[in-house]
Motif scaffolding. Structure first.
Motif, PDB file in Angstrom:
ATOM      1  N   TRP A  36       0.851  -1.190   0.000  1.00 21.58           N
ATOM      2  CA  TRP A  36       0.000   0.000   0.000  1.00 21.58           C
ATOM      3  C   TRP A  36       0.882   1.235   0.000  1.00 21.58           C
ATOM      4  N   LYS A  37       0.525   2.201  -0.818  1.00 26.14           N
ATOM      5  CA  LYS A  37       1.280   3.455  -0.897  1.00 26.14           C
ATOM      6  C   LYS A  37       0.433   4.585  -0.321  1.00 26.14           C
ATOM      7  N   GLU A  38       1.076   5.406   0.532  1.00 26.63           N
ATOM      8  CA  GLU A  38       0.381   6.568   1.084  1.00 26.63           C
ATOM      9  C   GLU A  38       0.081   7.548  -0.023  1.00 26.63           C
ATOM     10  N   VAL A  39      -1.146   8.019  -0.069  1.00 25.57           N
ATOM     11  CA  VAL A  39      -1.505   9.012  -1.085  1.00 25.57           C
ATOM     12  C   VAL A  39      -1.956  10.328  -0.481  1.00 25.57           C
ATOM     13  N   SER A  40      -2.471  10.324   0.753  1.00 28.89           N
ATOM     14  CA  SER A  40      -2.861  11.606   1.349  1.00 28.89           C
ATOM     15  C   SER A  40      -2.958  11.508   2.857  1.00 28.89           C
ATOM     16  N   TRP A  41      -2.790  12.662   3.452  1.00 27.22           N
ATOM     17  CA  TRP A  41      -3.022  12.872   4.881  1.00 27.22           C
ATOM     18  C   TRP A  41      -3.941  14.072   4.985  1.00 27.22           C
ATOM     19  N   LYS A  75       6.896   7.484   8.783  1.00 28.58           N
ATOM     20  CA  LYS A  75       8.007   7.923   7.969  1.00 28.58           C
ATOM     21  C   LYS A  75       8.160   7.050   6.732  1.00 28.58           C
ATOM     22  N   ALA A  76       7.222   6.186   6.500  1.00 31.79           N
ATOM     23  CA  ALA A  76       7.280   5.301   5.348  1.00 31.79           C
ATOM     24  C   ALA A  76       6.302   5.769   4.282  1.00 31.79           C
ATOM     25  N   GLU A  77       6.614   5.488   3.056  1.00 30.81           N
ATOM     26  CA  GLU A  77       5.721   5.808   1.958  1.00 30.81           C
ATOM     27  C   GLU A  77       4.973   4.578   1.470  1.00 30.81           C
ATOM     28  N   VAL A  78       5.606   3.412   1.602  1.00 33.55           N
ATOM     29  CA  VAL A  78       4.965   2.165   1.178  1.00 33.55           C
ATOM     30  C   VAL A  78       4.935   1.210   2.351  1.00 33.55           C
ATOM     31  N   TRP A  79       3.766   0.676   2.629  1.00 38.26           N
ATOM     32  CA  TRP A  79       3.592  -0.306   3.694  1.00 38.26           C
ATOM     33  C   TRP A  79       3.282  -1.640   3.025  1.00 38.26           C
ATOM     34  N   ARG A  80       4.033  -2.689   3.359  1.00 38.18           N
ATOM     35  CA  ARG A  80       3.791  -4.014   2.786  1.00 38.18           C
ATOM     36  C   ARG A  80       3.428  -4.977   3.906  1.00 38.18           C
ATOM     37  N   ASN A 130      -8.656  -1.723  -3.529  1.00 35.17           N
ATOM     38  CA  ASN A 130      -7.823  -0.613  -3.992  1.00 35.17           C
ATOM     39  C   ASN A 130      -7.534   0.450  -2.955  1.00 35.17           C
ATOM     40  N   LYS A 131      -8.229   0.437  -1.836  1.00 36.56           N
ATOM     41  CA  LYS A 131      -8.113   1.555  -0.909  1.00 36.56           C
ATOM     42  C   LYS A 131      -8.053   1.082   0.538  1.00 36.56           C
ATOM     43  N   LEU A 132      -7.180   1.723   1.295  1.00 39.08           N
ATOM     44  CA  LEU A 132      -7.031   1.482   2.728  1.00 39.08           C
ATOM     45  C   LEU A 132      -7.049   2.833   3.419  1.00 39.08           C
ATOM     46  N   VAL A 133      -7.934   3.007   4.405  1.00 37.27           N
ATOM     47  CA  VAL A 133      -8.032   4.276   5.131  1.00 37.27           C
ATOM     48  C   VAL A 133      -7.842   3.998   6.614  1.00 37.27           C
ATOM     49  N   LEU A 134      -6.869   4.693   7.195  1.00 38.29           N
ATOM     50  CA  LEU A 134      -6.574   4.577   8.625  1.00 38.29           C
ATOM     51  C   LEU A 134      -6.780   5.927   9.296  1.00 38.29           C
ATOM     52  N   TYR A 135      -7.240   5.903  10.530  1.00 39.79           N
ATOM     53  CA  TYR A 135      -7.393   7.110  11.328  1.00 39.79           C
ATOM     54  C   TYR A 135      -6.556   6.976  12.590  1.00 39.79           C
ATOM     55  N   PHE A 136      -6.054   8.099  13.058  1.00 39.30           N
ATOM     56  CA  PHE A 136      -5.413   8.112  14.365  1.00 39.30           C
ATOM     57  C   PHE A 136      -5.600   9.492  14.972  1.00 39.30           C
ATOM     58  N   ASP A 137      -5.592   9.539  16.303  1.00 40.10           N
ATOM     59  CA  ASP A 137      -5.790  10.786  17.038  1.00 40.10           C
ATOM     60  C   ASP A 137      -4.475  11.535  17.160  1.00 40.10           C
ATOM     61  N   ILE A 145      -8.459  14.293  14.495  1.00 38.85           N
ATOM     62  CA  ILE A 145      -8.228  12.961  13.959  1.00 38.85           C
ATOM     63  C   ILE A 145      -7.655  13.111  12.558  1.00 38.85           C
ATOM     64  N   VAL A 146      -6.576  12.366  12.285  1.00 38.74           N
ATOM     65  CA  VAL A 146      -5.938  12.400  10.979  1.00 38.74           C
ATOM     66  C   VAL A 146      -6.396  11.185  10.175  1.00 38.74           C
ATOM     67  N   LYS A 147      -6.709  11.441   8.926  1.00 39.77           N
ATOM     68  CA  LYS A 147      -7.121  10.378   8.012  1.00 39.77           C
ATOM     69  C   LYS A 147      -5.969  10.114   7.054  1.00 39.77           C
ATOM     70  N   MET A 148      -5.473   8.876   7.024  1.00 34.96           N
ATOM     71  CA  MET A 148      -4.424   8.472   6.092  1.00 34.96           C
ATOM     72  C   MET A 148      -5.053   7.580   5.050  1.00 34.96           C
ATOM     73  N   THR A 149      -4.827   7.893   3.781  1.00 35.30           N
ATOM     74  CA  THR A 149      -5.392   7.101   2.699  1.00 35.30           C
ATOM     75  C   THR A 149      -4.266   6.444   1.915  1.00 35.30           C
ATOM     76  N   PHE A 150      -4.467   5.170   1.593  1.00 30.20           N
ATOM     77  CA  PHE A 150      -3.482   4.388   0.848  1.00 30.20           C
ATOM     78  C   PHE A 150      -4.136   3.814  -0.403  1.00 30.20           C
ATOM     79  N   GLU A 151      -3.312   3.601  -1.430  1.00 27.50           N
ATOM     80  CA  GLU A 151      -3.755   2.886  -2.623  1.00 27.50           C
ATOM     81  C   GLU A 151      -2.923   1.622  -2.749  1.00 27.50           C
TER      82      GLU A 151
END
Length: 153
Positions: A36-41, A75-80, A130-137, A145-151
């Motif tokens: 998964w690659k980070e696409v937005s915060w 600090k990562a751009e790609v999570w495997r 195609n999409k992974l969305v994570l939230y954290f406080d 709350i920050v929303k992190m979106t991955f493709e």
């Protein structure tokens, strides 16, 4: 007698359809495996300023860097994610970092364990092919709350 048989047939069909739906889908632990690659915060929820105005939703690089200081994972751009419970973080030319991951609750809490026993939790709100969305406080500059979106790559 015919009405009773009709009710039994309808009940059996609905039960069979429900069982088919439950057993045919992937579990969240199977669905998250892959790269998964980070696409937005962006801010999902954020408190307003003293003037009553909201902050912009998009997080710029300076704020992102400040947030990342306490969260090594970001600090990562790609999570495997691998099926053996390992998460490899890739960031450009740097060597990848390995962590342990596990889904908890109803599969909506992502728990990450570092080798030094540090643990982080993320709320997994969306996961599909195609999409992974994570939230954290966060509690930095603004409380929210920050929303992190991955493709998937």
């Amino acid at each position: 007698m015919k009405i009773r048989a009709l009710y039994i047939i309808i009940f059996a069909a609905i039960t069979g359809f429900f069982i088919l739906l439950v057993t045919s889908g992937k579990s969240p632990e199977e669905a998250i495996v892959g790269s998964w690659k980070e696409v937005s915060w962006e801010y999902e929820k954020v408190n307003k300023t003293n003037d009553g105005e909201s902050f912009t939703k998009l997080i710029d690089d300076n704020v992102k860097t400040e947030i990342m200081e306490n969260l090594i994972i970001h600090k990562a751009e790609v999570w495997r994610f691998t099926s053996d419970g390992k998460l490899y973080l890739h960031n450009g030319n740097k060597p990848s970092t390995a962590l342990d991951w596990k889904l908890k609750g109803r599969g909506h809490i992502l728990k990450l364990n570092y080798q030094d026993n540090k643990t982080e939790y993320y709320d997994l709100s969306e996961l599909n092919n195609n999409k992974l969305v994570l939230y954290f406080d966060i509690d930095l500059q603004v409380k929210g709350i920050v929303k992190m979106t991955f493709e998937r790559i």
